[in-house]
Design a protein around this motif. Structure first.
Motif, short mmCIF file in Angstrom:
data_model
loop_
_atom_site.label_atom_id
_atom_site.label_comp_id
_atom_site.label_asym_id
_atom_site.label_seq_id
_atom_site.Cartn_x
_atom_site.Cartn_y
_atom_site.Cartn_z
N ASP A 130 -5.73 -18.18 6.64
CA ASP A 130 -5.04 -18.86 5.46
C ASP A 130 -4.29 -17.64 4.78
O ASP A 130 -3.20 -17.80 4.24
N ASN A 131 -4.98 -16.48 4.89
CA ASN A 131 -4.37 -15.21 4.19
C ASN A 131 -3.48 -14.29 5.12
O ASN A 131 -2.88 -13.29 4.64
N LYS A 182 3.29 1.21 7.74
CA LYS A 182 3.73 0.16 8.32
C LYS A 182 2.83 -1.19 7.93
O LYS A 182 3.33 -2.32 8.17
N LEU A 183 1.53 -0.95 8.12
CA LEU A 183 0.60 -1.99 8.01
C LEU A 183 -0.53 -1.79 6.64
O LEU A 183 -0.76 -0.49 6.53
N LYS A 184 -0.50 -2.73 5.88
CA LYS A 184 -1.63 -2.47 4.91
C LYS A 184 -2.86 -2.66 5.37
O LYS A 184 -3.49 -3.93 5.92
N ASP A 234 -2.83 -6.67 5.69
CA ASP A 234 -2.33 -7.19 6.94
C ASP A 234 -3.53 -7.05 7.99
O ASP A 234 -3.37 -8.02 8.75
N VAL A 235 -4.35 -6.17 7.84
CA VAL A 235 -5.34 -5.93 8.76
C VAL A 235 -6.48 -5.46 8.33
O VAL A 235 -6.53 -4.53 7.43
N VAL A 236 -7.76 -6.10 8.76
CA VAL A 236 -8.87 -5.56 8.22
C VAL A 236 -9.88 -5.28 9.41
O VAL A 236 -10.08 -6.12 10.58
N PHE A 276 0.43 -12.84 14.19
CA PHE A 276 -0.76 -13.64 13.37
C PHE A 276 -0.14 -14.22 12.13
O PHE A 276 -0.30 -15.13 11.64
N ALA A 277 0.66 -13.15 11.48
CA ALA A 277 1.08 -13.54 10.26
C ALA A 277 2.23 -14.57 10.33
O ALA A 277 2.66 -15.16 9.37
#
Ligand SMILES: Nc1nc2c(ncn2[C@@H]2O[C@H](COP(=O)(O)OP(=O)(O)O)[C@@H](O)[C@H]2O)c(=O)[nH]1
Ligand SMILES: [Mg+2]
Ligand SMILES: [Zn+2]
Lengths: 221, 112
Positions: A26-27, A56-58, A111-113, A216-217
């Protein structure tokens, strides 16, 4: 009197993992569960990734360790938001622990965990955390027999990072054997040969990560 | 040693069933896949510790490991997976798909 049940065990973890997965979907936050033996280079790889492509990615990190918050401090120093889970003796993370950690890092805005699991090649593989992909790290000094000895972990991997490739000339380690063994367990495994300390091969991993996060986004939730 | 969490999960399931049956459980059978093995001794050790003082105290667990199978891509035959000798016993091909590993199941409970 005997009663046949055929009930799935650990279903509470699975239910919780399903909720985590829905949260990530969802996020539009891509979640990766990083698994390896202690000392393979998980923290170093995550830190280097944050340093090199954090613009570039959070990126956020959930750190799992039996004790201490040393690793959370390290990835924070590299520029990531991070939270430490101390498992106090438990050899793996559970989906429930991850749920609790997500709000602490504001996971919905990332963006990524990365979830750095407790160093262990056996137990973490049994616990789905709700991740979109599993990254297994195998470092050269550990030896080339690990996929054969721990097939469960390698069979469930989506990405294999063969780390400490800078040491390959000093150690008796057959890349061919590792690749053949993991491919028989998981034909579609993505494999990158990297050195988190010299940076060798890391670009391929970054390209994969960015492409995956973008795809994915872009997905409709 | 994730056997502790597995033991906890089994106790919850057996307790619920014991309430339903209004009976005391004496034994239970667990099955697991080869990629997700559970050590029977360690599981019983953890189970005994957690079960003390509950309806599950004294219940003995047995674990059955279900062999991982693979399917030969050439002849379609199903055979046990062995990373050290991956050739199909039917045709000798080493090209195969691994079948899904068996899940962790509480198969059966025996009540007094
Ligand atoms: N030579 C070499 N050492 C590395 C590499 N990656 C990590 N290390 C070292 O390996 C040790 C363990 O790394 P760490 O990231 O803490 O492993 P973790 O336990 O999996 O998180 C540290 O001393 C790192 O500096 C690498 O690519 N090459
Ligand atoms: Mg670490
Ligand atoms: Zn065959």
């Amino acid at each position: 009197m005997k009663v046949a049940l055929n009930k799935k065990i650990l279903d509470k973890n699975t239910e919780c993992a399903i909720r985590n997965k829905a949260f990530f979907r969802d996020n539009k936050t891509l979640c990766l569960n990083v698994i390896s033996s202690p000392g393979s280079g998980k923290t170093t790889i995550i830190s280097k990734t944050v340093t090199d492509i954090g613009d570039k990615l959070k990126i956020g990190v959930v750190e799992g360790d039996i004790k201490t918050d040393i690793d959370a401090q390290k990835v924070r120093a590299a520029g990531a938001v991070a939270v430490q889970i101390e498992t106090r003796g438990a050899c793996h993370l559970t989906a429930e622990q991850v749920t609790g950690a997500l709000s602490a890092i504001g996971a919905g805005d990332l963006d990524v965990v990365f979830i750095e699991n407790v160093g262990n090649l056996v137990c973490p593989s049994a616990f789905d955390l709700g991740e979109q992909a599993r990254v297994v790290v195998l470092s050269v000094p550990e030896g080339d027999d690990k996929p054969a000895k721990y097939p469960g972990t390698f069979a469930k991997a989506d990405v294999l990072l063969i780390n400490k490739i800078d040491l390959i000339d000093y150690i008796d380690f057959s890349l061919d054997r590792v690749i053949a063994d993991v491919r028989s367990l998981k034909p579609k495994l993505e494999i990158f040969q990297v050195s988190a300390t010299t940076g060798e091969g890391m670009q391929g991993w970054y390209d994969w990560l960015q492409a995956r996060a973008r795809d994915f986004a872009g997905q409709k939730s | 040693m994730h056997e502790t969490m597995v033991a906890q999960s089994i106790i919850e399931a057996i307790t619920a069933e014991a309430q339903k049956q209004q009976a005391r459980p004496i034994a239970a059978r667990i099955s697991c896949g080869q990629l997700n093995p559970i050590n029977e001794e360690v599981l019983n050790f953890a189970f005994e510790a957690i079960a003390k003082g509950t309806v599950c105290e004294g219940t003995k667990l047995t674990v059955v490991e279900i062999t991982l199978k693979c399917t030969c891509k050439k002849c379609g035959r199903t055979h046990g997976f062995d990373i050290y000798s991956p050739a199909c016993p039917g045709c000798g091909s080493t090209d195969f798909d691994i079948n899904p590993d068996a899940p962790l199941l509480l198969e059966e409970i025996e009540f007094e």
